[in-house]
Design a protein around this motif. Structure first.
Motif, PDB file in Angstrom:
ATOM      1  N   VAL A  21     -79.118  41.030 -21.204  1.00 24.79           N
ATOM      2  CA  VAL A  21     -80.218  41.176 -21.731  1.00 24.79           C
ATOM      3  C   VAL A  21     -80.609  42.530 -20.887  1.00 24.79           C
ATOM      4  N   PRO A  22     -81.281  43.782 -21.576  1.00 24.89           N
ATOM      5  CA  PRO A  22     -81.869  44.898 -20.596  1.00 24.89           C
ATOM      6  C   PRO A  22     -82.626  44.406 -19.573  1.00 24.89           C
ATOM      7  N   LEU A  23     -82.519  45.000 -18.367  1.00 25.89           N
ATOM      8  CA  LEU A  23     -83.188  44.501 -17.116  1.00 25.89           C
ATOM      9  C   LEU A  23     -84.689  44.542 -17.317  1.00 25.89           C
ATOM     10  N   LEU A  24     -85.211  45.830 -18.020  1.00 22.59           N
ATOM     11  CA  LEU A  24     -86.630  45.832 -18.546  1.00 22.59           C
ATOM     12  C   LEU A  24     -87.192  44.645 -19.221  1.00 22.59           C
ATOM     13  N   ASP A  25     -86.346  44.051 -19.914  1.00 23.32           N
ATOM     14  CA  ASP A  25     -86.741  42.787 -20.766  1.00 23.32           C
ATOM     15  C   ASP A  25     -87.221  41.734 -19.962  1.00 23.32           C
ATOM     16  N   PHE A  26     -86.718  41.838 -18.859  1.00 17.26           N
ATOM     17  CA  PHE A  26     -87.355  40.438 -18.210  1.00 17.26           C
ATOM     18  C   PHE A  26     -88.846  40.623 -17.612  1.00 17.26           C
ATOM     19  N   ASN A  27     -89.290  41.811 -17.880  1.00 22.03           N
ATOM     20  CA  ASN A  27     -90.843  41.940 -17.758  1.00 22.03           C
ATOM     21  C   ASN A  27     -91.654  41.635 -19.090  1.00 22.03           C
ATOM     22  N   GLN A  28     -90.798  41.652 -19.956  1.00 18.11           N
ATOM     23  CA  GLN A  28     -91.580  42.013 -21.601  1.00 18.11           C
ATOM     24  C   GLN A  28     -91.293  40.881 -22.411  1.00 18.11           C
ATOM     25  N   ARG A  29     -90.344  39.743 -21.912  1.00 13.93           N
ATOM     26  CA  ARG A  29     -90.040  38.595 -22.643  1.00 13.93           C
ATOM     27  C   ARG A  29     -89.928  37.466 -21.904  1.00 13.93           C
ATOM     28  N   VAL A  30     -90.336  36.082 -22.485  1.00 17.75           N
ATOM     29  CA  VAL A  30     -90.317  34.937 -21.725  1.00 17.75           C
ATOM     30  C   VAL A  30     -88.935  34.177 -22.434  1.00 17.75           C
ATOM     31  N   TYR A  31     -87.933  34.057 -21.598  1.00 14.02           N
ATOM     32  CA  TYR A  31     -86.728  33.192 -22.065  1.00 14.02           C
ATOM     33  C   TYR A  31     -86.630  31.790 -21.652  1.00 14.02           C
ATOM     34  N   GLU A  32     -86.698  31.134 -22.751  1.00 20.99           N
ATOM     35  CA  GLU A  32     -86.739  29.435 -22.714  1.00 20.99           C
ATOM     36  C   GLU A  32     -85.650  29.201 -23.505  1.00 20.99           C
ATOM     37  N   LEU A  33     -85.193  27.808 -23.031  1.00 17.79           N
ATOM     38  CA  LEU A  33     -83.913  27.394 -23.651  1.00 17.79           C
ATOM     39  C   LEU A  33     -84.007  25.697 -23.460  1.00 17.79           C
ATOM     40  N   LYS A  34     -83.866  24.946 -24.638  1.00 15.83           N
ATOM     41  CA  LYS A  34     -83.870  23.574 -24.503  1.00 15.83           C
ATOM     42  C   LYS A  34     -82.871  22.968 -25.305  1.00 15.83           C
ATOM     43  N   SER A  35     -82.667  21.724 -25.208  1.00 15.61           N
ATOM     44  CA  SER A  35     -81.392  21.164 -25.903  1.00 15.61           C
ATOM     45  C   SER A  35     -81.583  21.042 -27.352  1.00 15.61           C
ATOM     46  N   SER A  36     -82.840  21.106 -27.852  1.00 12.63           N
ATOM     47  CA  SER A  36     -82.995  21.103 -29.244  1.00 12.63           C
ATOM     48  C   SER A  36     -82.661  22.514 -30.216  1.00 12.63           C
ATOM     49  N   ASP A  37     -82.470  23.473 -29.065  1.00 15.74           N
ATOM     50  CA  ASP A  37     -82.211  24.942 -29.635  1.00 15.74           C
ATOM     51  C   ASP A  37     -80.725  24.786 -30.393  1.00 15.74           C
ATOM     52  N   LYS A  38     -80.552  25.611 -31.230  1.00 15.05           N
ATOM     53  CA  LYS A  38     -79.195  25.824 -31.836  1.00 15.05           C
ATOM     54  C   LYS A  38     -78.623  27.119 -31.303  1.00 15.05           C
ATOM     55  N   LEU A  39     -77.428  26.783 -30.252  1.00 13.58           N
ATOM     56  CA  LEU A  39     -77.032  27.741 -29.250  1.00 13.58           C
ATOM     57  C   LEU A  39     -76.015  28.602 -30.084  1.00 13.58           C
ATOM     58  N   LYS A  40     -75.692  29.636 -29.608  1.00 14.41           N
ATOM     59  CA  LYS A  40     -74.796  30.503 -30.357  1.00 14.41           C
ATOM     60  C   LYS A  40     -74.590  31.679 -29.459  1.00 14.41           C
ATOM     61  N   GLY A  41     -73.389  32.191 -29.425  1.00 15.06           N
ATOM     62  CA  GLY A  41     -72.901  33.526 -28.669  1.00 15.06           C
ATOM     63  C   GLY A  41     -72.783  33.236 -27.294  1.00 15.06           C
ATOM     64  N   GLU A  42     -72.988  34.240 -26.376  1.00 16.40           N
ATOM     65  CA  GLU A  42     -72.580  34.296 -25.089  1.00 16.40           C
ATOM     66  C   GLU A  42     -74.089  34.151 -24.205  1.00 16.40           C
ATOM     67  N   PHE A  43     -74.238  33.594 -23.366  1.00 17.49           N
ATOM     68  CA  PHE A  43     -75.007  33.615 -22.181  1.00 17.49           C
ATOM     69  C   PHE A  43     -74.735  33.976 -20.804  1.00 17.49           C
ATOM     70  N   ALA A  44     -75.770  34.447 -20.065  1.00 15.04           N
ATOM     71  CA  ALA A  44     -75.439  34.968 -18.898  1.00 15.04           C
ATOM     72  C   ALA A  44     -74.951  33.794 -17.847  1.00 15.04           C
ATOM     73  N   ILE A  45     -74.114  34.121 -16.835  1.00 13.77           N
ATOM     74  CA  ILE A  45     -73.653  33.596 -15.854  1.00 13.77           C
ATOM     75  C   ILE A  45     -73.637  34.483 -14.601  1.00 13.77           C
ATOM     76  N   ARG A  46     -74.016  33.884 -13.536  1.00 14.66           N
ATOM     77  CA  ARG A  46     -74.057  34.833 -12.139  1.00 14.66           C
ATOM     78  C   ARG A  46     -73.517  34.377 -11.026  1.00 14.66           C
ATOM     79  N   GLY A  47     -73.361  35.178 -10.100  1.00 19.54           N
ATOM     80  CA  GLY A  47     -72.644  34.820  -8.911  1.00 19.54           C
ATOM     81  C   GLY A  47     -71.443  34.938  -8.207  1.00 19.54           C
ATOM     82  N   GLY A  48     -70.646  35.169  -9.375  1.00 23.64           N
ATOM     83  CA  GLY A  48     -68.975  35.086  -9.241  1.00 23.64           C
ATOM     84  C   GLY A  48     -68.499  33.498  -8.626  1.00 23.64           C
ATOM     85  N   SER A  49     -67.236  33.582  -8.404  1.00 25.18           N
ATOM     86  CA  SER A  49     -66.622  32.385  -8.199  1.00 25.18           C
ATOM     87  C   SER A  49     -65.415  32.539  -7.164  1.00 25.18           C
ATOM     88  N   PHE A  50     -65.004  31.328  -6.684  1.00 23.50           N
ATOM     89  CA  PHE A  50     -63.657  31.409  -5.926  1.00 23.50           C
ATOM     90  C   PHE A  50     -62.439  32.164  -6.444  1.00 23.50           C
TER      91      PHE A  50
END
Length: 283
Positions: free
Chosen positions: A218-247
């Protein structure tokens, strides 16, 4: 779970130097977040087990019957029996691998209950959060909490290793076949293995990737302009953000354990290094 209050603030999200241009880490933008609370650690095997015990929940990996396991966790003489994705031979598609059996059907979590739960898909993370009265963070909330007021590459400074001391669980050696484990861990580490950041949060960098609730890149500016919500009843598709890296992150291949680094995964992706942590927005 133990939560830490994060006061709302406007901070510089992203970076103007380094990183991967295709990850849309920049240009840096001023982003505002309101008050929230974030769990001090990623969700552990013990916590996820309590959720499953109370709800009889079945995860994505359990439903599809397999998950991606890092090759080092499978005996070398057995690796040839498993499929691996094109271009990433260090991943093996292991039938029976799941959060209960992280290294395959003959493994269990009895000795790693204080490690982060892995092999969880996005819908698994959402289901747990709803059971716990919580949510997944947005990338903006995650980065704000991880930075803890810093403007450096990592929460503790600009160098990954300081005075020969490791601050996170990442890869040392030649990825993906030689891991020197100088930080003390080949795979996941207990969630409180390293010193917390200035917000009192443990292992925002390294150990496991953490699901966020907004789509990937998501463009960084969008985090000032949109509210992102997500719940189990949503029909998920595509890729979502992951953060922090791993081992598994290493500067030669996946230099994405920096605070500003961005990545994503298919919503049904499950693997040895993908977990999550929770937030609350009710204070």
């Amino acid at each position: 779970m133990d939560y830490q209050k994060i006061s709302g603030e406007t901070f510089k999200m992203g970076t103007n130097k380094g990183g991967f241009p295709e990850d849309f880490e920049g240009p840096q933008e001023l982003v505002t977040v309101t008050n929230f609370e974030i769990a001090k650690t990623a969700v552990t095997n013990r916590e996820f087990g309590q959720f499953v015990k109370e709800t009889n929940y079945k995860t994505v990996a359990e439903t599809k019957g397999n998950s991606f396991v890092f090759q080092a966790f499978i005996p070398q003489d057995k690796q040839s029996q498993y499929l691996h994705p094109t271009g990433a031979p260090w991943w093996l598609v292991v039938p029976g691998a799941s959060w209960r059996h992280p290294f395959g059907p003959d493994s269990d979590i009895e000795d790693i209950l204080d490690h982060p739960v892995v092999h969880v898909g996005l819908e698994d993370a959402i289901a747990f959060c709803e059971w716990a009265g919580a949510k997944l963070p947005t990338e903006a909330q995650w980065e704000c909490a991880a930075r803890s007021g810093s403007t450096t590459e990592y929460p503790w400074g600009d160098e990954l290793v300081v005075d020969k001391k490791y601050h996170a669980n990442t890869w040392q050696g030649k990825f993906p076949w030689e891991n020197d484990a100088l930080d003390g861990f080949v795979g996941t580490a207990p969630v409180k293995s390293f010193a917390p950041n200035a917000n009192g949060l443990y292992q925002m960098i390294g150990n496991v990737w953490e699901w966020c609730r907004n789509p990937r890149y998501v463009p960084l500016l969008d985090f000032n302009q949109r509210v992102y919500e997500l719940k189990s009843s949503d029909k998920l598709k595509g890729e979502f953000a992951i953060r922090g890296g791993s081992f598994l992150c290493h500067c030669s291949y996946c230099n994405r354990y920096r605070v500003a680094a961005r990545n994503g995964a298919d919503y049904q992706s499950t693997s040895s290094h993908l977990g999550f942590r929770c937030i609350k927005e009710d204070y």
